[in-house]
Write a protein that holds these residues in place. Structure first.
Motif, PDB file in Angstrom:
ATOM      1  N   LEU A   1      -7.686   1.326  -2.474  1.00  0.00           N
ATOM      2  CA  LEU A   1      -7.669   2.177  -3.666  1.00  0.00           C
ATOM      3  C   LEU A   1      -9.120   2.492  -4.006  1.00  0.00           C
ATOM      4  CD1 LEU A   1      -6.521   3.392  -6.311  1.00  0.00           C
ATOM      5  CD2 LEU A   1      -6.423   1.068  -7.229  1.00  0.00           C
TER       6      LEU A   1
ATOM      7  N   HIS B   1      -9.560  -2.819  -4.939  1.00  0.00           N
ATOM      8  CA  HIS B   1     -10.020  -1.443  -5.190  1.00  0.00           C
ATOM      9  C   HIS B   1     -11.541  -1.403  -5.110  1.00  0.00           C
ATOM     10  CE1 HIS B   1     -10.473  -3.592  -8.958  1.00  0.00           C
ATOM     11  NE2 HIS B   1     -11.408  -2.714  -9.268  1.00  0.00           N
TER      12      HIS B   1
ATOM     13  N   ARG C   1       0.251   0.390  -7.431  1.00  0.00           N
ATOM     14  CA  ARG C   1      -1.175   0.112  -7.671  1.00  0.00           C
ATOM     15  C   ARG C   1      -1.445  -0.150  -9.151  1.00  0.00           C
ATOM     16  NH1 ARG C   1      -4.190   0.570  -2.548  1.00  0.00           N
ATOM     17  NH2 ARG C   1      -3.083   2.138  -1.349  1.00  0.00           N
TER      18      ARG C   1
ATOM     19  N   SER D   1       0.848  -1.200   0.000  1.00  0.00           N
ATOM     20  CA  SER D   1       0.000   0.000   0.000  1.00  0.00           C
ATOM     21  C   SER D   1       0.878   1.242   0.000  1.00  0.00           C
ATOM     22  CB  SER D   1      -0.910   0.014   1.227  1.00  0.00           C
ATOM     23  OG  SER D   1      -0.165   0.330   2.364  1.00  0.00           O
TER      24      SER D   1
ATOM     25  N   GLY E   1      -4.675   4.777   2.083  1.00  0.00           N
ATOM     26  CA  GLY E   1      -5.325   4.501   0.800  1.00  0.00           C
ATOM     27  C   GLY E   1      -4.974   5.526  -0.262  1.00  0.00           C
ATOM     28  N   LEU E   2      -5.580   5.326  -1.423  1.00  0.00           N
ATOM     29  CA  LEU E   2      -5.356   6.233  -2.548  1.00  0.00           C
ATOM     30  C   LEU E   2      -6.704   6.534  -3.183  1.00  0.00           C
ATOM     31  CD1 LEU E   2      -3.075   7.508  -4.355  1.00  0.00           C
ATOM     32  CD2 LEU E   2      -3.275   5.455  -5.769  1.00  0.00           C
TER      33      LEU E   2
ATOM     34  N   TRP F   1       1.883   5.969  -9.580  1.00  0.00           N
ATOM     35  CA  TRP F   1       1.600   4.996  -8.507  1.00  0.00           C
ATOM     36  C   TRP F   1       1.865   3.579  -9.024  1.00  0.00           C
ATOM     37  CZ3 TRP F   1      -2.068   8.940  -9.686  1.00  0.00           C
ATOM     38  CH2 TRP F   1      -2.097   9.981  -8.762  1.00  0.00           C
TER      39      TRP F   1
END
Ligand code: T5A
Length: 220
Positions: free
Chosen positions: A98, A42, A212, A2, A11-12, A209
Motif C-alpha cells: 500500500l 504501507h 486495507r 492484498s 499493490g494499491l 478498500w
C-alpha cells in the motif's frame, strides 16, 4: 490480504491532494499511525521528493531564490517524478504494498497545467511520458478554501506559497474541475477538526478498500 487493482497490480496506490495547508501531511501521518496500530503494511511518500535526486530537485523548486520559467519548473518536477515512479512507487506496487502519496499528477495538472498556464493537456502529456502512464488507484482531494489553508500555515513561506492569491485561487479552481473530470477522485471537506476529517477519510477509504482500511472506530 492484498487487493488486486483494475490494472492487475497487487499493490494499491492512493494519493492525497489539495491546496497549501489542506492537511495532507497531517492526515497521512494520522492514517499511517492507525495502519501501524492495525499491523497493515504501507509506505508514505511525498512529492516532489521521495528519492535522493528528487529531494534535491525539491530544494530547487521550493527555494524562494530560484528563478524558474514555468516549463523549467514542470520539467524539474517531472524529472523527480520519473525517478520516483521507477525507484519507489512501481517496485512497491509490484511487491503488493500500500503506497500513500503526498501529491502526484493532479498537483502538476493544477499548479503547472492550470495556474502556471502551461495547459492541463500539455502537462498531462509530459506527465504521462515521465510516469509511463502509472496512475493512482484513488486520489483523496482534501478540499478547503485556499485562504483558509494558507491561514493554517506557520512556517516560512516557500517559493510556491509566495505566489499571489490569484495563483492559489487558480490552483483551487483547477482542483475543483479535475475532481469532476478525472477518474477516482474522492473529495473530502477538510475545513473541520482533524478528528472529523480523519473519520471522513477512513470511512471513504474503507468503503472502497475494506481489506486495507478495516471499517470501524479508531482505537488508540
Ligand atoms: N507542486 C508539487 C507542484 O507545483 N507541482 C507538482 O507536481 C508537485 C508534486 C510542495 C509544493 O510543490 C508544489 C505544490 C506545493 O506548493 P510542500 O511543502 O510539500 O510543497 O507543500 P504542501 O504539500 O502544500 O504541504 P503543506 O504543509 O503546505 O500542506 P498540507 O500538507 O496539506 O498541510 P499540513 O498537514 O502540513 O497542515 C498545515 C497546518 O494546518 C494544520 C496542521 O497542524 C499544520 O499546522 N491543520 C489543521 N488545523 C486545523 N484543522 C485541521 N483539520 C487541520 N489540518 C491540518
Amino acid at each position: 490480504m492484498s487487493s488486486t487493482t483494475t490494472d492487475g497490480r497487487a499493490g494499491l496506490f492512493l494519493v492525497f491532494e489539495g491546496v497549501e495547508g489542506a492537511g495532507k501531511t497531517t492526515h497521512l501521518r494520522r492514517l499511517s499511525r492507525r495502519l501501524d496500530r492495525q499491523g497493515i503494511a504501507h509506505i508514505v511518500v511525498r512529492e516532489p521528493g521521495g528519492t535522493r535526486a528528487g529531494e534535491r530537485i525539491r530544494d530547487i523548486v521550493l527555494d524562494p531564490g530560484s528563478e524558474l520559467f514555468p516549463e523549467t519548473e514542470l520539467l524539474l518536477l517531472l524529472a523527480a517524478r520519473a525517478e520516483f515512479v521507477r525507484r519507489v512507487v512501481g517496485p512497491a506496487l509490484e511487491r503488493g504494498e500500500l503506497v500513500l502519496g503526498d501529491r502526484y499528477e493532479l498537483s502538476t495538472l493544477a499548479y503547472q497545467g492550470a495556474a502556471r498556464g502551461i495547459g492541463i493537456e500539455t502537462a498531462r502529456e509530459v506527465n504521462d511520458f515521465a510516469t509511463d502512464g502509472l496512475r493512482p488507484d484513488g486520489t483523496v482531494l482534501l478540499r478547503i478554501a485556499p485562504e483558509s489553508g494558507r491561514g493554517r500555515k506557520t512556517e516560512a513561506a516557500d517559493r510556491m506559497e509566495r505566489e499571489s492569491e490569484a495563483f492559489h485561487d487558480s490552483v483551487a479552481e483547477a482542483y475543483d474541475l479535475l475532481s469532476r473530470t478525472e477518474p477516482g477522485v474522492i473529495v473530502i471537506d477538510s475545513d473541520d477538526s482533524p478528528d472529523v476529517v480523519h473519520r471522513r477519510i477512513w470511512t471513504s477509504l474503507s468503503e472502497r478498500w475494506p481489506d486495507r482500511f478495516p471499517p470501524g472506530e479508531e482505537r488508540e
